[in-house]
Write a protein that holds these residues in place. Structure first.
Motif, PDB file in Angstrom:
ATOM      1  N   LEU A 194       0.829  -1.206   0.000  1.00 40.74           N
ATOM      2  CA  LEU A 194       0.000   0.000   0.000  1.00 40.74           C
ATOM      3  C   LEU A 194       0.861   1.252   0.000  1.00 40.74           C
ATOM      4  CD1 LEU A 194      -2.795  -1.032   2.548  1.00 40.74           C
ATOM      5  CD2 LEU A 194      -2.976  -0.894   0.053  1.00 40.74           C
ATOM      6  N   TRP A 195       1.938   1.233   0.774  1.00 39.48           N
ATOM      7  CA  TRP A 195       2.838   2.394   0.807  1.00 39.48           C
ATOM      8  C   TRP A 195       3.493   2.618  -0.556  1.00 39.48           C
ATOM      9  CZ3 TRP A 195       8.226   2.602   0.169  1.00 39.48           C
ATOM     10  CH2 TRP A 195       8.786   3.856   0.422  1.00 39.48           C
TER      11      TRP A 195
ATOM     12  N   GLY B 107       2.315   1.711  -3.414  1.00 40.99           N
ATOM     13  CA  GLY B 107       1.285   2.199  -4.326  1.00 40.99           C
ATOM     14  C   GLY B 107       1.087   3.698  -4.205  1.00 40.99           C
ATOM     15  N   ASP B 108       1.047   4.203  -2.968  1.00 39.64           N
ATOM     16  CA  ASP B 108       0.910   5.652  -2.761  1.00 39.64           C
ATOM     17  C   ASP B 108       2.098   6.406  -3.348  1.00 39.64           C
ATOM     18  OD1 ASP B 108      -1.482   5.270  -1.458  1.00 39.64           O
ATOM     19  OD2 ASP B 108      -0.609   5.286   0.551  1.00 39.64           O
ATOM     20  N   GLU B 109       3.286   5.869  -3.166  1.00 41.91           N
ATOM     21  CA  GLU B 109       4.486   6.527  -3.696  1.00 41.91           C
ATOM     22  C   GLU B 109       4.488   6.516  -5.221  1.00 41.91           C
ATOM     23  OE1 GLU B 109       7.089   8.117  -2.054  1.00 41.91           O
ATOM     24  OE2 GLU B 109       5.655   8.031  -0.415  1.00 41.91           O
TER      25      GLU B 109
ATOM     26  N   VAL C  18       1.927   6.676  -7.163  1.00 41.31           N
ATOM     27  CA  VAL C  18       0.995   7.716  -7.593  1.00 41.31           C
ATOM     28  C   VAL C  18       1.613   9.093  -7.390  1.00 41.31           C
ATOM     29  CG1 VAL C  18      -1.231   8.797  -7.130  1.00 41.31           C
ATOM     30  CG2 VAL C  18      -1.055   6.304  -7.210  1.00 41.31           C
ATOM     31  N   THR C  19       2.195   9.326  -6.215  1.00 37.19           N
ATOM     32  CA  THR C  19       2.782  10.629  -5.892  1.00 37.19           C
ATOM     33  C   THR C  19       3.892  11.001  -6.862  1.00 37.19           C
ATOM     34  OG1 THR C  19       2.275  10.313  -3.545  1.00 37.19           O
ATOM     35  CG2 THR C  19       3.947  11.964  -4.095  1.00 37.19           C
TER      36      THR C  19
ATOM     37  N   GLU D   3      -3.686   8.702 -10.796  1.00 33.99           N
ATOM     38  CA  GLU D   3      -4.177   8.889  -9.436  1.00 33.99           C
ATOM     39  C   GLU D   3      -5.177   7.814  -9.018  1.00 33.99           C
ATOM     40  OE1 GLU D   3      -5.734  12.771  -8.997  1.00 33.99           O
ATOM     41  OE2 GLU D   3      -3.806  13.787  -9.198  1.00 33.99           O
TER      42      GLU D   3
ATOM     43  N   THR E 257      -4.767   1.856  -7.689  1.00 37.39           N
ATOM     44  CA  THR E 257      -4.739   1.417  -6.295  1.00 37.39           C
ATOM     45  C   THR E 257      -4.080   0.048  -6.203  1.00 37.39           C
ATOM     46  OG1 THR E 257      -6.954   0.466  -6.502  1.00 37.39           O
ATOM     47  CG2 THR E 257      -6.798   2.714  -5.629  1.00 37.39           C
TER      48      THR E 257
END
Length: 842
Positions: A339-340, A342-344, A346-347, A353, A356
Motif C-alpha cells: 500500500l505504501w 502504491g501511494d508513492e 501515484v505521488t 491517481e 490502487t
C-alpha cells in the motif's frame, strides 16, 4: 513426529529464529511483488468521459508476430508509447452494425487556455460529449467555427461565461474563441478539464487526418448486446484495434491506464523474478545450515531406532510450521508495504491517481506456497545424508566434518565459472540490450559459481592465509586457520551471503548511478545551445522559425520527445526517441556522430545510437525497421550513427517523419543558440509570451531539471535494489549469528584445555578477518567486472563511476555487519562457564 517437531521449535530457538527471519523477510518481499502484479491484473482504469458508452473501439497496443516455429506462430503485445488511432472510416462500419444507435468519433486535441494556464485541458468535438454524457447548464452548444463550450471546472478556473471571449493555444497557434456554453457531467473527476469545438473544427485541428482516437458505441434500447459486442469486436480486429467493453472501458479512455497496467505487471514480475532467485538461494542456504548444525539431534534419533522417514517428517514438520508462521507475520507486513509503495507510485507520477494497490487474495497464498516449497525442499536435501546412514554409525558421522562436496557440485561450479567468464567476452563484443542481458546473467552466474565452489574456496583461502594469520594473531591465528580448514563446508553459507551482499549491491546500485550520470553528462556536453524555449502545451514549428529571426540567434531547433518501438528477440521493445528540425541542428546539439551525417536527416531517414545499431544490426545506408509511437510501421534509411544515446535517445528522426504520428504534433521545446555577445533574453521572453504556458530557460537549468526527473524515475529501481541488498545483508547477519552460536561446545572445550578468553576472541577475530577478506575480494571483483562490462558496453566508459561514499557504505557496512554479528554472539558464549558450556546443546 509432528508433536516432537513442535517441541523442538521451543528448545532450538537460535537456529529457528534465524530460519524464521529468512522465511518471513522473503514472504514480505515476494508479497509486495505479488500484490504489484495482482494490482496490475485487476486494474481497469476508471471510465469517465466514456461513461455512457456501451463499447469503445480504440488502439492502445501493438501485436507483434514472431517467426513460425514447430507449426505455430508466437505473438507478443506491447503498449504504444503514443496514443494510438483508428481509421475514421470505421465510424460508418460500426454505426451500420444491427442494434447500434450511434457510433461517435472522439478526437483528443491538446489545448492550453490563457485564462487558466495551469489547468490541463483537452479539446474534443461536440458530438463526443454524448459519450459521458455532458449536459449544457448555461448557453448553447458550439454551432460555428470560433465557438467553444467549456466544462464547469475550466469555467470556474478561468472565470469564463457564455458570450465571453478567451484565448486558447491549440495546434501551435493562439486563437480568440467565443464561449457559447458551459457543460457539466456528474462523476467526472479526472485531472483534465474539457473544451468542445464543433465537429468540423475539431477535425481540422486534429493532427492526424483521416484518423480518430476512439469510437464510442451507443446501442439501441432492447438490442442484443452480445451480438453487438461480437460484431464490433470483428470490425475492431480487422482494423488491428480492440473493442473495450464493461470494466475495460477505463482502459479505452485512458492510454495512461494501459501503460500503468503494463508497468505494474512488468515491474512486479521482473523484480519478483530477481527477488525469487535471491530469496530461494538464501532460504535454501539458511535452512541447510540450520539442518547442518543439528546433525547430533538427528544422529541421536537414528541411534535410538528412528526410521529415515520419521526423521525427514520431523524436519519437514519443523520447517512447515516455521513457513506458516512466517506467512502469518510476513503477509500482513507485505500488504502494508505494498500500500505504501502504491501511494508513492501515484505521488511520483509512475501511475495515474486512480491506480490502487489491490488484491493479495492470489498473491498471499502463491507466495506462501512458493517460500514453503523452497524451505521444505532445502530441509529434505539437507537431511538426506543423516537419514541414509545406518543407526549405529549416525553419532560417529555427526561428530566429524563431512567432505567438501561431490563431483557433481565441483563440475557444476567450474562450468558456471567458465560460463561467467565467457559472458565477459560476450558483453564486451556486443552492445545495447544484448550486452545488458549478458552482464546481468554474468552477475548471477558468478554468484552461483561461488556458492557451489565455496567449500574449496574456503579450504584454499585457509591454507593460503595460514601464515598471515599466525604472524598477525599468533597462536590464535593458528587455531583460526585450523578451524577454517576443518569447517570449510560449514562456512559456505556465510561466504556466499557476504559475496552476494557486496557483489550484487555494488553492481546494481552503482549501475543506476552510472546511467543517471551518463544521461546528465551527455545532455550537458551535447547541448550547444544556451537557451531553451519550453512549451507547456507544445510549440509549433513557427516558434523555431520566429526564434531564428531574432537578431543574434545563430540557430534554433525544434525538438519533440517521443518513443518508438524496435524489434528485439521476436518482440517489440520501447526505446526513447526524439524528433528534430535538421536545419541548424549541428549548431544546437552534438550527438557525437561516429558515422554518417545528421545533415542528411530528412523524411524517410533515421539516425540511431551505436548501442541500438549494434543490438538491431543496423548499418549506414541500410534500412531500419521500426514502429513509430502510434504503432505505424516504417522502414527508414540509416544516415547517421551516434554515441550520446543517454542524453538524446536511441533514435533521432526528422520532425517531418513524426508528423501526424504524435499526440499533439508539436515541439516540446526549442533549443536556441545565440552569438556569444548577443543579448537575446528580452526578445526570447517576448516570444515565449506569445504562447501560453511557455517559458524561456537556460540550458544549464534545463539539464538540472533533467537530473531531477531522472532521480524521480530511478527512485523505484533504487528502492527495489535496496530491498534486495537489505535482504542479502539480513541473510548474512543471520548466517553469521547462527554460525557463532553453534560453537558453544567448541569454545568451551578450548577454554577447558587452557585457551584464555582473550585468545578465543582473537581466534574469532582472525577467522572473521580471513573470511571477510576473501568475501570482500571476491565480491568486489565480481562487482568490478560486471559493472565495468555493462558501463563499457552501453556507455563506452571502460572505468565506471563509483562514488567514494557508496563504496565506504557497502564495504564498511559489510565489515561492521560481520564483526557485530560475530563479536556479540561470541561474547555471549564466553560469559558461560566452560564446564556448563560443554553440556549446552549445539
Amino acid at each position: 513426529m509432528l508433536g516432537l517437531a513442535a517441541q523442538m521449535l521451543r528448545y532450538r530457538k537460535g537456529t529457528f529464529v534465524a530460519t524464521f527471519l529468512a522465511l518471513a523477510a522473503g514472504v514480505v518481499v515476494l508479497t509486495v511483488c505479488g500484490v504489484l502484479v495482482e494490482s496490475g491484473l485487476r486494474y481497469k482504469g476508471e471510465p469517465q468521459r466514456y461513461g455512457a458508452a456501451f463499447a469503445v473501439v480504440a488502439r492502445h497496443q501493438l501485436t507483434v508476430q514472431g517467426p513460425e516455429r514447430f507449426g505455430e506462430r508466437e505473438t507478443s503485445t506491447v503498449t504504444l508509447p503514443e496514443r494510438g488511432t483508428v481509421p475514421e472510416s470505421l465510424v460508418g462500419k460500426v454505426a451500420a452494425v444491427p442494434g447500434v444507435a450511434s457510433a461517435v468519433a472522439d478526437r483528443t486535441i491538446t489545448v492550453a487556455a490563457a485564462a487558466a494556464p495551469k489547468v490541463p485541458v483537452t479539446g474534443h468535438g461536440w458530438t463526443s460529449a454524448a459519450l459521458t454524457p455532458y449536459k449544457v447548464v448555461s448557453g448553447t452548444a458550439p454551432r460555428i467555427q470560433g465557438e467553444v463550450v467549456v466544462d464547469e471546472r475550466l469555467a470556474a478556473a478561468g472565470k469564463l461565461r457564455p458570450g465571453g471571449t478567451t484565448a486558447i493555444l491549440t495546434g501551435g497557434t493562439v486563437q480568440q474563441v467565443r464561449v457559447s456554453g458551459v457543460v457539466k457531467a456528474s462523476g467526472v473527476r479526472g485531472p483534465q478539464a474539457a473544451l468542445f469545438f464543433t465537429d468540423a473544427q475539431a477535425a481540422r485541428l486534429y493532427p492526424r487526418p483521416g484518423r480518430v482516437d476512439a469510437i464510442g458505441v451507443i446501442p439501441k434500447k432492447g438490442a442484443d448486446r452480445a451480438a453487438v459486442t461480437a460484431a464490433v469486436e470483428r470490425i475492431a480486429d480487422d482494423a488491428g484495434a480492440k473493442a473495450y467493453t464493461g470494466d475495460e472501458l477505463g482502459l479505452a479512455e485512458q492510454p495512461e491506464a494501459v501503460a500503468a497496467k503494463s508497468f505494474a505487471l512488468e515491474a512486479g514480475g521482473a523484480f519478483g523474478g530477481y527477488a525469487a532467485l535471491i530469496i530461494g538461494f538464501v532460504v535454501a542456504a539458511t535452512v541447510g545450515l540450520s539442518v547442518r548444525y543439528r546433525r547430533r539431534d538427528f544422529a541421536l534419533l537414528r541411534a535410538i531406532a528412528a526410521t529415515p522417514g520419521q526423521v525427514r517428517l520431523l524436519l519437514l514438520g519443523e520447517v512447515g510450521m516455521l513457513s506458516l508462521l512466517a506467512a502469518v507475520v510476513g503477509v500482513p507486513i507485505g500488504l502494508l508495504a505494498g500500500l505504501w509503495i502504491g501511494d508513492e507510485l501515484v505521488t511520483r507520477g509512475f501511475v495515474p491517481e486512480n491506480f490502487t494497490m489491490s488484491g493479495g487474495l492470489l498473491a498471499a497464498p502463491a507466495v506462501t506456497a512458493a517460500v514453503a516449497a523452497v524451505a521444505l525442499l532445502s530441509a529434505w536435501i539437507g537431511a538426506r545424508r543423516t537419514t541414509r546412514i545406518r543407526p549405529t554409525e549416525a553419532l560417529g558421522e555427526a561428530a566429524v566434518e563431512t567432505a567438501l562436496g561431490g563431483r557433481v557440485r565441483v563440475v557444476s561450479g567450474l562450468a558456471l565459472l567458465g560460463g561467467a567468464v565467457a559472458l565477459i567476452g560476450l558483453t564486451g563484443s556486443t552492445g545495447g540490450q544484448t550486452a545488458m542481458g549478458a552482464a546481468v546473467g554474468m552477475l548471477y552466474t558468478f554468484v552461483l559459481a561461488i556458492a557451489l565452489l565455496a567449500p574449496w574456496i574456503n579450504r584454499a583461502a585457509a591454507v593460503a592465509l595460514a601464515p598471515v594469520l599466525r604472524t598477525v594473531f599468533g597462536d590464535s591465528g593458528y587455531l583460526a586457520a585450523a578451524n577454517l580448514r576443518a569447517n570449510a563446508r560449514g562456512m559456505v553459507a556465510v561466504l556466499t551471503a557476504l559475496v552476494l551482499s557486496v557483489g550484487f549491491g555494488g553492481t546494481v546500485w552503482f549501475l543506476q548511478d552510472n546511467l543517471e550520470r551518463q544521461t546528465v553528462i551527455q545532455s550537458r556536453e551535447g547541448t550547444l545551445a544556451q537557451h531553451a524555449l519550453v512549451g507547456g502545451a507544445g510549440l509549433p514549428a513557427a516558434a523555431a522559425a520566429q526564434a531564428r529571426q531574432i537578431p543574434g540567434v545563430l540557430a534554433a531547433t525544434g525538438v519533440r520527445r517521443t518513443s518508438v518501438l524496435v524489434p528485439f528477440m521476436d518482440e517489440a521493445m520501447t526505446v526513447v526517441a526524439q524528433g528534430i528540425d535538421p536545419q541548424g541542428a549541428n549548431q544546437t546539439m552534438d550527438l557525437k556522430v561516429k558515422a554518417g551525417s545528421l545533415a542528411e536527416l530528412e523524411a524517410g531517414t533515421v539516425a540511431v545510437s551505436s548501442s541500438q545499431a549494434d543490438t538491431a544490426g543496423w548499418k549506414i545506408g541500410g534500412k531500419a525497421r521500426l514502429w513509430l509511437g502510434d504503432g505505424t510501421p516504417v522502414h527508414l534509411k540509416v544516415v547517421a550513427i551516434y554515441d550520446r544515446n543517454f542524453g538524446f535517445g536511441d533514435i533521432t528522426l526528422s520532425n517531418a517523419t513524426l508528423a501526424g504520428h504524435t499526440a499533439s504534433d508539436l515541439h516540446d521545446h526549442v533549443l536556441i543558440r545565440s552569438a556569444p555577445d548577443a543579448d537575446v533574453g528580452p526578445a526570447l521572453t517576448k516570444l515565449a509570451g506569445a504562447y501560453p504556458a511557455s517559458a524561456v530557460t537556460s540550458t544549464d537549468q534545463f539539464t538540472g531539471e533533467l537530473a531531477e526527473d531522472l532521480a524521480i524515475s530511478s527512485w523505484l529501481n533504487k528502492l527495489l535494489v535496496a530491498v534486495l541488498v537489505g535482504y542479502a545483508v539480513l541473510a548474512a547477519a543471520n548466517t553469521l549469528i547462527m554460525a557463532a552460536l553453534a560453537r558453544a561446545r567448541e569454545l568451551s572445550l578450548l577454554r577447558l584445555v587452557g585457551v584464555t578468553r582473550r585468545q578465543v576472541k582473537r581466534m574469532a577475530n582472525a577467522e572473521q578477518a580471513a573470511l571477510l577478506g576473501v568475501a570482500l575480494t571476491i565480491g568486489i571483483a565480481i562487482a568490478a567486472v560486471t559493472l565495468s562490462s555493462i558501463v563499457n558496453a552501453v556507455a563506452g566508459q571502460p572505468v565506471p563511476y563509483v562514488p567514494a561514499l557508496g563504496w565506504v557504505v557497502i564495504v564498511g557496512g559489510t565489515v561492521a555487519l560481520a564483526l557485530v554479528s560475530t563479536i556479540i554472539p561470541i561474547g555471549r558464549l564466553l560469559r558461560t562457564p566452560p564446564v556448563e558450556g560443554m553440556g549446552i546443546r549445539e
